[in-house]
Structure formats: C-alpha cells, structure tokens
Scaffold this active site. Structure first.
Site, PDB file in Angstrom:
ATOM      1  N   ALA A   1     141.698 -28.503 115.874  1.00 39.18           N
ATOM      2  CA  ALA A   1     142.118 -27.160 116.268  1.00 39.18           C
ATOM      3  C   ALA A   1     141.872 -26.144 115.162  1.00 39.18           C
ATOM      4  O   ALA A   1     141.445 -26.474 114.053  1.00 39.18           O
ATOM      5  CB  ALA A   1     143.592 -27.184 116.665  1.00 39.18           C
ATOM      6  N   HIS A   2     142.190 -24.891 115.469  1.00 41.90           N
ATOM      7  CA  HIS A   2     141.897 -23.791 114.548  1.00 41.90           C
ATOM      8  C   HIS A   2     142.681 -23.907 113.237  1.00 41.90           C
ATOM      9  O   HIS A   2     143.825 -24.331 113.201  1.00 41.90           O
ATOM     10  CB  HIS A   2     142.146 -22.430 115.199  1.00 41.90           C
ATOM     11  CG  HIS A   2     143.517 -22.230 115.767  1.00 41.90           C
ATOM     12  ND1 HIS A   2     143.830 -21.172 116.567  1.00 41.90           N
ATOM     13  CD2 HIS A   2     144.647 -22.949 115.651  1.00 41.90           C
ATOM     14  CE1 HIS A   2     145.097 -21.223 116.909  1.00 41.90           C
ATOM     15  NE2 HIS A   2     145.614 -22.307 116.376  1.00 41.90           N
TER      16      HIS A   2
END
Length: 346
Positions: free
Chosen positions: A244-245
């Site tokens: 994820a980010h």
C-alpha cells in the site's frame, strides 16, 4: 528482438565461473540444467537438499554440483562448492536465453513519445507505450503491451515482461525484473468519509525502487499519498503481493506470494515475510525479522527473530471445540488470576 538459443559451456568454464573445484573432464560440454533424476549426459544437476541424496548414485547427469562432503558418493564428474544452491542460482542465469544481453530495437507498433530518452540497445516490444518525459537506461527491455507512464525513469539493464504497467512519476533502479501484470505506482487506497459518502484523496507521491528488485506477476505497489512508497535494493517480491501507499521496505528483504502490507508500514532490512502474511498499517518491523506464512501482524516488532500467529490446520470437529475455548480464554484468565491472588493472600 529474437532471443538467441542458450549457450553451451565446458565444465572447466563453469568451474571457473563459480569458483568451484572441478573433478572430472573439463572439456565436457553442458547444454543445460536438470534434476538428479532427469538429467542426461549433456546436462548438469545439483544436490542442495539432502532429501534428494538418494538420487545421486543413480544419476545419469554429465556432472553434478554438490558440497564436498558428498563428492565420494558421486558416480560422475562433479563441481564441488560450499553452497551448491547458490551455485545452481548462478548457473541458471547462464543457461537462461531470456537473460542474454538485448540487441536493441523498437517494434513498429510501439508508441514512443518524441521527448522520451532511450538508451543504447533498448528493446521495446509490440504495442508498448512509452509516454512523455520517460527515461530508459541502456539495455532496458520493455515487453509487448507494457505502458511506462510520463516522467518515469527505468535504470539500465531492467526488464519489463509483457503487460507491465509503470504509472507516471515512478523511479525504478538498475537490473529490475518486473513480471507480467504487475502495476507499479497505481493510486493508493485513500478516501475521506463525510458520514454519507467517500471522497477520494489524490495520491501525490510516487514509487521509488532500488537496484536489483524483482516483482512477481500481478503484484501491486501503490504510489504514496504525499511522500513516496520506497522499495530498497535487492528486494524480492513474489506474485499477487499488495504493497500500500507510503510503505517502506528495506534492502535485501523478501516477500512471498499474497503478502499484504497496509499503508505507511515500514519493513526493515533482511526481513522475510511468508506467503499470505498480513501487516497492519503504520507499523515498524525492525531489521532481521522473519514472519511465517499466514500470520497477521497488528503491532510493531522491535526485536529480530521469527514470529508466527494463527493456528495450524486440524480436523473440523477439533477446531470447532477449540474455537469455543478461544472465546472463554479471557474469563479463564480472570478466574486464574483471582485464584492466584487468593492463594497468595492465604
């Protein structure tokens, strides 16, 4: 852009390449690799797992790569090396025709922006798209159907297998290998809720990957919300992994298939995450941590070592009984604490 046939090597040349001790005919030529059981007289086999020691004495291989302690049991020519599995890894690259140096060339159906900077001996396959401001280092290979988004940079010697998507503003180091279907730099999962609906948060960061990174097929590495998502040098990522980010992964770490890492978690150097491991968001995992398969990590880990969670498979009837007991654990613990306190007071 046709790949050449795999080369052949003499045993003497292979021994020199590996720094191995050769016992046998150095002029014998090897055309490939195979298992101890299936290898023929022009192939080299290896023994790294003792489970296959039983196959050594009957092998028909032209030569065997093995540890010196097993040399006396080998009936054919052999190469002695302290780490035969590492030697096998090195040999596999020598015999892989798809790792040959590219000769260069852009397919007529590829679309390459006029301002893209393309290095020497770069190969760009059919229907690939190279957008504005892209930089491709020397000997980069971009497979059929790939998209490299605007202002992205890909370092020398990197290889994109067919249908890889590199989104805008991504930086990829040298000698990276990206397998088919992976997406580097897609939007992170960022939304704000107003009590009635979701509002998208623009993902303004990018992805920065170091040198010698490998990403498996259909894996996703999301771009950062503000800062970049960062993948260190020599990180190995298996297929169907979700990063994820704003995640950061340290050098030399390895992630097996179906690992999921939530946003802003930091994974240290030399970590190993087994298949199906899940890491919650905003955690810190220190260097040298190994998490075994299907484990869920919900708290930061500050000491190196091996960590596990979950329960192993068992018959359903037994699992159902245990599941009931899981719910009773808190009550049992409280009752035990009261008994211990009463015992101490008495």
């Amino acid at each position: 852009m046709t790949q050449p046939a795999p080369p052949t090597f003499t045993l003497a040349a292979l021994a020199e390449q590996l720094g191995a001790k050769l016992v046998g005919d150095g002029t014998r030529r090897m055309t490939g690799l195979a298992t101890l059981r299936d290898a023929g007289p022009d192939q080299i086999a290896f023994l790294a797992n003792l489970s296959y020691l039983k196959d050594l004495t009957s092998t028909r291989a032209g030569a065997v790569l093995l540890h010196p302690e097993h040399a006396g049991e080998c009936p054919v020519d052999h190469l002695e090396l302290d780490n035969p599995y590492l030697g096998f890894a090195q040999l596999s690259r020598l015999f892989d025709p798809f790792l040959a140096r590219p000769t260069g060339g852009i397919h007529p159906s590829a679309v390459v922006a006029e301002d893209a900077r393309v290095g020497e001996r770069v190969e760009i396959g059919p229907q690939a798209v190279i957008e504005s401001g892209v930089e491709l280092g020397d000997e980069v290979v971009v497979g059929a159907g790939c998209v490299v988004g605007s202002r992205s940079r890909i370092g020398a010697g990197s290889r994109l297998h067919p249908n890889v998507t590199v989104c805008h503003g991504v930086v990829i180091g040298e000698r990276a290998i990206l397998h088919s279907g992976c997406v580097i730099g897609g939007d992170g999962f960022g939304f704000a809720h107003d009590g009635g609906r979701w509002h998208k948060i623009a993902q303004l960061g990018g992805v920065v990957m170091g040198d010698d990174v490998e990403v498996g097929s259909c894996s996703s590495i999301d771009r950062g919300a503000l800062d970049d998502t960062v993948i260190g040098n020599d990180v190995k990522i298996d297929s169907q992994v979700q990063i994820a980010h704003n995640v950061r992964i340290g050098d030399h770490s390895a992630l097996a298939g179906c690992v999921g890492i939530a946003g802003s978690t930091q994974v240290g150097r030399n970590c190993m995450l087994g298949g199906g491991v899940g890491l919650s968001g905003h955690l810190t995992i220190c260097d040298g941590v190994q998490v075994t398969g299907m484990s869920l990590v919900t708290n930061s880990i500050h000491e190196p070592g091996i960590y596990s969670s979950g329960t192993g498979a068992m018959q359903n009837a037994q699992w159902r009984k245990n599941a009931v007991r899981f719910k009773q654990l808190d009550d049992i613990a409280r009752r035990l604490a009261r008994l211990e306190k009463r015992d101490q007071e008495g």
